[in-house]
Design an enzyme around this catalytic site. Structure first.
Site, mmCIF file in Angstrom:
data_model
loop_
_atom_site.group_PDB
_atom_site.id
_atom_site.type_symbol
_atom_site.label_atom_id
_atom_site.label_comp_id
_atom_site.label_asym_id
_atom_site.label_seq_id
_atom_site.Cartn_x
_atom_site.Cartn_y
_atom_site.Cartn_z
ATOM 1 N N ILE A 155 2.840 6.515 -6.970
ATOM 2 C CA ILE A 155 1.772 5.615 -6.512
ATOM 3 C C ILE A 155 0.423 6.017 -7.121
ATOM 4 C CG2 ILE A 155 0.532 4.735 -4.489
ATOM 5 C CD1 ILE A 155 3.138 5.359 -2.862
ATOM 6 N N ASP A 174 -3.707 16.808 -9.020
ATOM 7 C CA ASP A 174 -2.309 17.045 -8.641
ATOM 8 C C ASP A 174 -1.828 18.284 -9.386
ATOM 9 O OD1 ASP A 174 0.450 17.087 -8.221
ATOM 10 O OD2 ASP A 174 0.634 14.899 -8.291
ATOM 11 N N ALA A 237 -1.227 7.327 2.641
ATOM 12 C CA ALA A 237 -0.190 8.368 2.523
ATOM 13 C C ALA A 237 0.485 8.572 3.883
ATOM 14 C CB ALA A 237 -0.799 9.651 2.001
ATOM 15 N N ARG A 238 -0.197 9.269 4.786
ATOM 16 C CA ARG A 238 0.274 9.456 6.158
ATOM 17 C C ARG A 238 -0.939 9.842 7.005
ATOM 18 N NH1 ARG A 238 4.132 6.994 4.993
ATOM 19 N NH2 ARG A 238 6.324 7.620 5.051
ATOM 20 N N ASP A 262 -3.516 3.036 6.839
ATOM 21 C CA ASP A 262 -2.289 2.306 7.149
ATOM 22 C C ASP A 262 -1.610 2.858 8.405
ATOM 23 O OD1 ASP A 262 -0.699 0.204 6.355
ATOM 24 O OD2 ASP A 262 0.400 1.282 4.804
ATOM 25 N N GLU A 266 -4.915 5.213 18.562
ATOM 26 C CA GLU A 266 -5.655 4.524 19.628
ATOM 27 C C GLU A 266 -7.155 4.573 19.408
ATOM 28 O OE1 GLU A 266 -2.385 6.079 22.610
ATOM 29 O OE2 GLU A 266 -4.397 6.090 23.502
ATOM 30 N N HIS A 279 0.851 -0.106 8.943
ATOM 31 C CA HIS A 279 1.827 0.535 8.040
ATOM 32 C C HIS A 279 2.456 -0.520 7.115
ATOM 33 C CE1 HIS A 279 5.375 3.554 7.454
ATOM 34 N NE2 HIS A 279 4.612 3.456 6.381
ATOM 35 N N GLY A 281 2.032 -0.717 3.711
ATOM 36 C CA GLY A 281 2.074 -0.346 2.283
ATOM 37 C C GLY A 281 3.288 -0.853 1.527
ATOM 38 N N ALA A 282 4.476 -0.681 2.104
ATOM 39 C CA ALA A 282 5.696 -1.015 1.373
ATOM 40 C C ALA A 282 6.277 -2.344 1.823
ATOM 41 C CB ALA A 282 6.723 0.086 1.572
HETATM 42 N N1 LIG Z 1 1.738 3.322 3.378
HETATM 43 C C1 LIG Z 1 2.975 3.171 2.976
HETATM 44 O O1 LIG Z 1 3.676 2.235 3.369
HETATM 45 C C2 LIG Z 1 3.551 4.134 1.982
HETATM 46 C C3 LIG Z 1 4.463 3.670 1.007
HETATM 47 C C4 LIG Z 1 4.992 4.588 0.100
HETATM 48 C C5 LIG Z 1 4.614 5.920 0.181
HETATM 49 N N2 LIG Z 1 3.746 6.331 1.139
HETATM 50 C C6 LIG Z 1 3.328 7.742 1.233
HETATM 51 O O2 LIG Z 1 2.815 8.128 -0.039
HETATM 52 C C7 LIG Z 1 3.367 9.377 -0.404
HETATM 53 C C8 LIG Z 1 3.408 9.475 -1.909
HETATM 54 O O3 LIG Z 1 4.344 8.548 -2.425
HETATM 55 P P1 LIG Z 1 4.784 8.578 -3.965
HETATM 56 O O4 LIG Z 1 5.849 7.547 -4.106
HETATM 57 O O5 LIG Z 1 3.599 8.506 -4.859
HETATM 58 O O6 LIG Z 1 5.433 10.027 -4.032
HETATM 59 P P2 LIG Z 1 5.605 10.980 -5.292
HETATM 60 O O7 LIG Z 1 6.542 12.041 -4.862
HETATM 61 O O8 LIG Z 1 5.942 10.188 -6.494
HETATM 62 O O9 LIG Z 1 4.150 11.598 -5.516
HETATM 63 C C9 LIG Z 1 3.561 12.541 -4.662
HETATM 64 C C10 LIG Z 1 2.678 13.435 -5.521
HETATM 65 O O10 LIG Z 1 1.890 14.253 -4.660
HETATM 66 C C11 LIG Z 1 1.730 15.490 -5.325
HETATM 67 N N3 LIG Z 1 1.290 16.514 -4.379
HETATM 68 C C12 LIG Z 1 2.047 17.154 -3.451
HETATM 69 N N4 LIG Z 1 1.259 18.018 -2.767
HETATM 70 C C13 LIG Z 1 0.011 17.893 -3.274
HETATM 71 C C14 LIG Z 1 -1.232 18.507 -2.967
HETATM 72 N N5 LIG Z 1 -1.349 19.428 -2.004
HETATM 73 N N6 LIG Z 1 -2.329 18.148 -3.693
HETATM 74 C C15 LIG Z 1 -2.233 17.206 -4.669
HETATM 75 N N7 LIG Z 1 -1.078 16.611 -5.011
HETATM 76 C C16 LIG Z 1 0.025 16.938 -4.309
HETATM 77 C C17 LIG Z 1 3.084 15.758 -5.956
HETATM 78 O O11 LIG Z 1 2.978 16.718 -7.004
HETATM 79 C C18 LIG Z 1 3.465 14.373 -6.448
HETATM 80 O O12 LIG Z 1 3.083 14.184 -7.800
HETATM 81 C C19 LIG Z 1 4.748 9.402 0.274
HETATM 82 O O13 LIG Z 1 5.192 10.717 0.500
HETATM 83 C C20 LIG Z 1 4.497 8.660 1.569
HETATM 84 O O14 LIG Z 1 4.081 9.570 2.583
HETATM 85 C C21 LIG Z 1 3.214 5.467 2.044
HETATM 86 O O1 LIG Z 2 7.046 6.232 2.711
HETATM 87 C C1 LIG Z 2 7.233 5.045 2.538
HETATM 88 O O2 LIG Z 2 8.014 4.584 1.664
HETATM 89 C C2 LIG Z 2 6.429 4.080 3.339
HETATM 90 O O3 LIG Z 2 5.696 4.692 4.325
HETATM 91 C C3 LIG Z 2 7.149 2.846 3.761
HETATM 92 O O4 LIG Z 2 7.669 2.956 5.051
HETATM 93 P P1 LIG Z 2 8.544 1.718 5.622
HETATM 94 O O5 LIG Z 2 9.767 1.658 4.760
HETATM 95 O O6 LIG Z 2 8.832 2.069 7.032
HETATM 96 O O7 LIG Z 2 7.693 0.501 5.478
#
Ligand SMILES: NC(=O)c1ccc[n+]([C@@H]2O[C@H](COP(=O)([O-])OP(=O)(O)OC[C@H]3O[C@@H](n4cnc5c(N)ncnc54)[C@H](O)[C@@H]3O)[C@@H](O)[C@H]2O)c1
Ligand SMILES: O=C(O)[C@H](O)COP(=O)(O)O
Length: 397
Positions: A155, A174, A237-238, A262, A266, A279, A281-282
């Protein structure tokens, strides 16, 4: 008769993925008590009583903080996720978040709705109030502003490149960026070597890291204080990656202009300078399809062939199947003499090994081995009797 694998779904999974499963070999349900596999999105598995029947967990999505990944590793249960499958959906929402914050869109739209719904204005009165009120929502433009991207994975790289294409100055942080992601990153994105530098130089910060111990509370009061006044934090992210109390205090003092996220809480969701989405994002049809297809394919490849691809707790191990062979999949502790002991058992049983792969990751390892001909059921028991072997499975052809 080869086994029919029971897969328990704990969330709604796109039919595009589920329909790829051959119903002769897979039985899908929501209520199994003894599933071979679990397929889920964000359902919380931390208090789940893991049944002995369970072989694998597949997360149709990226984040696995809802799953007890380490505990499952210790039981020889791989957890799969779908890296990149929902990355574009999140990127688009982050770009929307940048604009929501910069142009005060959320409050501006509320204001307009209020003029009509509450104040019941219309015609010339409405026009007059629109023109009189709009100045309070005057925003700023993105080109020339600096965006700091924390986490340059699937992402983060897409967000960095898109923001750069919109004219922003982009900084990325990163320490564990992969070569693949580095190749994808626009050369105009400046990589910084400390998270402190990124905060100090960024008008916007966007987070794209997993929620792990190292990222818990990454956005802290001290780091927010080092940002230029009137900055924006975006969190897709979270929730736990941000110290929400610190963010709310910074919004109250004017140090932060907005917090777009996202993950409703409360307190946060009702703060006037917070924009919280449910939530989302996806949650696009494309991302849901992509994640389901990838999760289902990885899961069925593991159940049918023992291959492991995109697991977050076991190494990548995959071999093509050969005719007239029997395959064994063995999970073991990563310690000396495991391979020696496993191959000794095979040799003593008079079996000829045709393919063998063993890979370790952290405290655990996985072995895939093909042997000529049939294998007696007792062999599995002999392998399981080796100290350090966690689980062994004879995988039907
Ligand atoms: N809001 C949503 O619906 C949604 C959707 C998808 C993912 N996410 C969140 O986003 C996160 C990232 O997703 P992604 O697909 O890009 O994952 P990914 O594994 O491709 O990328 C995560 C990156 O974070 C880096 N990282 C880890 N610890 C770190 C730190 N302390 N400082 C800097 N960089 C660090 C890793 O090296 C990696 O390159 C997921 O783990 C999830 O929690 C949320
Ligand atoms: O980590 C993820 O892929 C996202 O947070 C998406 O979560 P969801 O599949 O519950 O929408």
């Amino acid at each position: 008769m080869p086994e029919t694998f029971r897969i328990q779904t704990l969330n709604a999974i796109s039919p595009l993925g589920l329909n790829r499963l051959d119903r002769e070999r897979f039985d899908l349900g929501t209520e199994f008590t003894d599933p071979r596999a679990i397929l889920l999105r964000s359902a919380d598995l931390h208090s789940y009583d893991v049944p002995h029947s369970l072989y694998a967990v597949a997360r149709a999505g990226a984040g696995t903080n809802n799953i007890p990944v380490e505990k499952l590793a210790s039981l020889g249960i791989p957890v799969f996720n779908t890296p990149g499958a929902n990355a574009n959906a999140v990127k688009e929402l982050v770009i929307a978040g940048l604009l929501l914050a910069a142009r005060n869109l959320y409050h501006a739209a509320d204001y307009t709705k209020d003029l009509v719904a509450e104040q019941q204005l219309s015609g010339k009165d409405l026009d007059k109030q629109v023109e009189a009120g709009k100045k309070q929502f005057a925003g700023f433009e993105l080109p020339g502003r600096t965006l700091g991207v924390i986490g340059l994975g699937a992402i983060g790289v897409l967000v960095a490149n898109a923001a750069q294409a919109m004219g922003m100055k982009v900084l990325g942080y990163d320490p564990a960026i992969t070569i693949e992601r580095a190749w994808q990153l626009s050369p105009s994105v400046e990589q910084v070597t400390s998270v402190e530098e990124l905060f100090a130089r960024s008008d916007f910060i966007t987070l794209h890291v997993p929620l792990i111990e190292a990222t818990q509370g990454l956005v802290s009061a001290e780091r927010i204080a080092s940002m230029p006044a009137g900055s924006v934090v975006l969190n897709f992210a979270r929730g736990g990656v941000v110290d929400e109390e610190a963010v709310l205090a910074a919004l109250d003092s004017g140090q932060l202009h907005a917090y777009v996220n996202d993950f409703p809480t409360e307190v946060g969701a009702v703060h006037p300078k917070v924009i919280t989405l449910p939530h989302l994002g996806a949650s696009t049809s494309e991302a849901e399809d992509n994640c389901a297809v990838m999760a289902v394919d990885q899961l069925s490849d593991f159940l049918l062939h023992g291959n492991i691809r995109n697991s977050v707790n076991f190494p990548e191990v995959a071999m093509a199947r050969s005719p007239n062979t029997t395959r064994l999949g063995i999970f073991n502790e990563n310690k000396p003499n495991m391979i020696g002991q496993i191959t000794t058992v095979l040799a003593e049983a008079g079996l000829n090994v045709t393919e063998f792969t063993n890979k370790a990751r952290g405290d655990y390892a996985y072995t895939l081995v093909d042997v000529e001909g049939e294998v007696a059921d007792e062999l599995k028991e002999q392998i399981l009797a080796i100290d350090g072997v966690i689980r062994a499975r004879k995988i039907e052809g």
